[in-house]
Design a protein around this motif. Structure first.
Motif, PDB file in Angstrom:
ATOM      1  N   ASP A  31       1.086  -1.286  -0.253  1.00  0.00           N
ATOM      2  CA  ASP A  31      -0.258  -0.302  -0.034  1.00  0.00           C
ATOM      3  C   ASP A  31       1.246   1.426  -0.379  1.00  0.00           C
ATOM      4  OD1 ASP A  31      -1.860   2.028   0.415  1.00  0.00           O
ATOM      5  OD2 ASP A  31      -2.957   1.030   2.066  1.00  0.00           O
ATOM      6  N   GLU A  32       1.030   2.055  -0.910  1.00  0.00           N
ATOM      7  CA  GLU A  32       2.337   2.666  -1.474  1.00  0.00           C
ATOM      8  C   GLU A  32       1.528   4.004  -0.839  1.00  0.00           C
ATOM      9  OE1 GLU A  32      -1.112   2.529  -5.107  1.00  0.00           O
ATOM     10  OE2 GLU A  32       0.135   1.832  -3.387  1.00  0.00           O
ATOM     11  N   LYS A  45       9.801   0.861   2.128  1.00  0.00           N
ATOM     12  CA  LYS A  45       9.393   0.349   0.293  1.00  0.00           C
ATOM     13  C   LYS A  45      11.102   0.211   0.213  1.00  0.00           C
ATOM     14  CE  LYS A  45       6.140   4.230  -0.494  1.00  0.00           C
ATOM     15  NZ  LYS A  45       5.888   5.928  -1.260  1.00  0.00           N
ATOM     16  N   ARG A  78       3.557  -1.968  -6.141  1.00  0.00           N
ATOM     17  CA  ARG A  78       1.988  -0.753  -5.362  1.00  0.00           C
ATOM     18  C   ARG A  78       0.763  -1.309  -5.465  1.00  0.00           C
ATOM     19  NH1 ARG A  78       2.769   4.811  -7.505  1.00  0.00           N
ATOM     20  NH2 ARG A  78       2.987   3.573 -10.103  1.00  0.00           N
ATOM     21  N   SER A  79      -0.483  -1.164  -5.148  1.00  0.00           N
ATOM     22  CA  SER A  79      -1.294  -1.627  -4.781  1.00  0.00           C
ATOM     23  C   SER A  79      -2.364  -1.104  -5.475  1.00  0.00           C
ATOM     24  CB  SER A  79      -1.815  -1.256  -3.499  1.00  0.00           C
ATOM     25  OG  SER A  79      -2.280   0.113  -3.506  1.00  0.00           O
ATOM     26  N   LYS A  80      -1.953   0.403  -5.866  1.00  0.00           N
ATOM     27  CA  LYS A  80      -2.319   1.135  -7.309  1.00  0.00           C
ATOM     28  C   LYS A  80      -1.713   0.265  -9.046  1.00  0.00           C
ATOM     29  CE  LYS A  80      -2.823   5.071  -9.796  1.00  0.00           C
ATOM     30  NZ  LYS A  80      -2.190   6.551  -9.943  1.00  0.00           N
TER      31      LYS A  80
END
Length: 276
Positions: free
Chosen positions: A240-241, A249, A265-267
């Motif tokens: 989850d960025e 990170k 990343r989750s995105k």
């Protein structure tokens, strides 16, 4: 064969068990200290203790019956009193305040948990309940066979709710025979109810094993994250960025390189939609 485990002290687990027993023919018998209900496809066993304190239960039960995975049918408790269905793997990052051992994790069952998540989310839109994954927490941590918790919450009113017990029981049955072509992920970041991981679980090709939220970052080490990845047979780390700071990170990057898997990343993970 999958083994569904419930506690005699757990109202939600007993409720789910009773629904499952109404679905077919079972051979019920007492073996040692346990009551087993066995059908052609799965078995149910009742235990005396609370599930969070069932460390090494798989080793004890393996002497009595053959099985390859544990489904813990359980209650979920929270002070907010939400009507909720949850799924998660057990284990402890750091302290062990509610069963298990510190810095120890149960072996996850991400495929069954993924199939359950999809099945139950399709069944509850017309109810007052919502579904969410939870972060890895509480015991038992000492389970070597794949396992996960499937829970009804968050108060006694919901634990006794026969309608939601039917939905959860049906979803468990679907999950046992469900799709297995998923890509296993370990999640890092988010809150306890890991909303971004839940969205990814329901809509993409990824199946989460262990999830480590932001409040565990102070205890998350490269060695522990590698341990979780190895135990999960994970193919990817999804973080989850928005909640992962630069230190975390960097930790994720180092571990991903160490074990030879990708970290995204989750995105980005949300783009890997699965074909329904």
């Amino acid at each position: 064969m999958k083994l569904i485990v419930c506690s005699k002290e757990d109202l939600a687990g007993q409720n789910i068990k009773n629904v499952l027993l109404s679905t077919g023919d079972f051979d019920s018998k007492v073996v040692g200290d346990y009551v087993f209900h066995t059908s052609e496809k799965f078995a149910i066993v009742e235990v005396k203790e609370r599930l969070i304190y069932c460390d090494n239960l798989d080793e004890r039960l393996s002497k009595l019956v053959e099985f390859d995975e544990i489904v813990f049918a359980s209650r979920h408790s929270s002070k907010d009193g939400r009507k909720i269905v949850t799924a998660h793997v057990s284990g402890n990052v750091g302290r062990a305040d509610y069963g298990g051992l510190p810095y120890r994790l149960a072996k996850p069952a991400p495929v069954t948990m993924k199939n359950f998540s999809i099945a139950v989310s399709k069944k509850i839109p017309d109810t007052e309940y919502e579904f969410t994954l939870e972060a890895t927490h509480h015991g038992p941590s000492e389970i070597k066979k794949p396992c996960a918790f499937y829970e009804i919450g968050s108060t006694e009113e919901e634990w006794k709710d026969e309608d939601i017990a039917h939905i959860v029981a049906d979803a468990i049955l679907e999950a046992l025979d469900g799709e297995n072509n998923w890509k296993v992920a370990v999640g890092v970041g988010g809150t306890h109810y890991v909303p971004r991981q839940t969205e990814i679980e329901l809509n993409t090709v990824f199946a989460f094993a262990h999830n480590f939220p932001k409040y565990t970052f102070q205890d998350l080490t490269p060695e522990f994250l590698k341990y979780a990845i190895d135990l999960s047979n994970a193919e990817i780390i999804i973080f989850d960025e928005k909640s992962a700071n630069s230190k975390v990170k960097q930790l994720i990057k180092e571990v991903a390189e160490m074990v030879g898997i990708e970290a995204i990343r989750s995105k980005e993970a949300k783009k890997f939609i699965w074909d329904t």
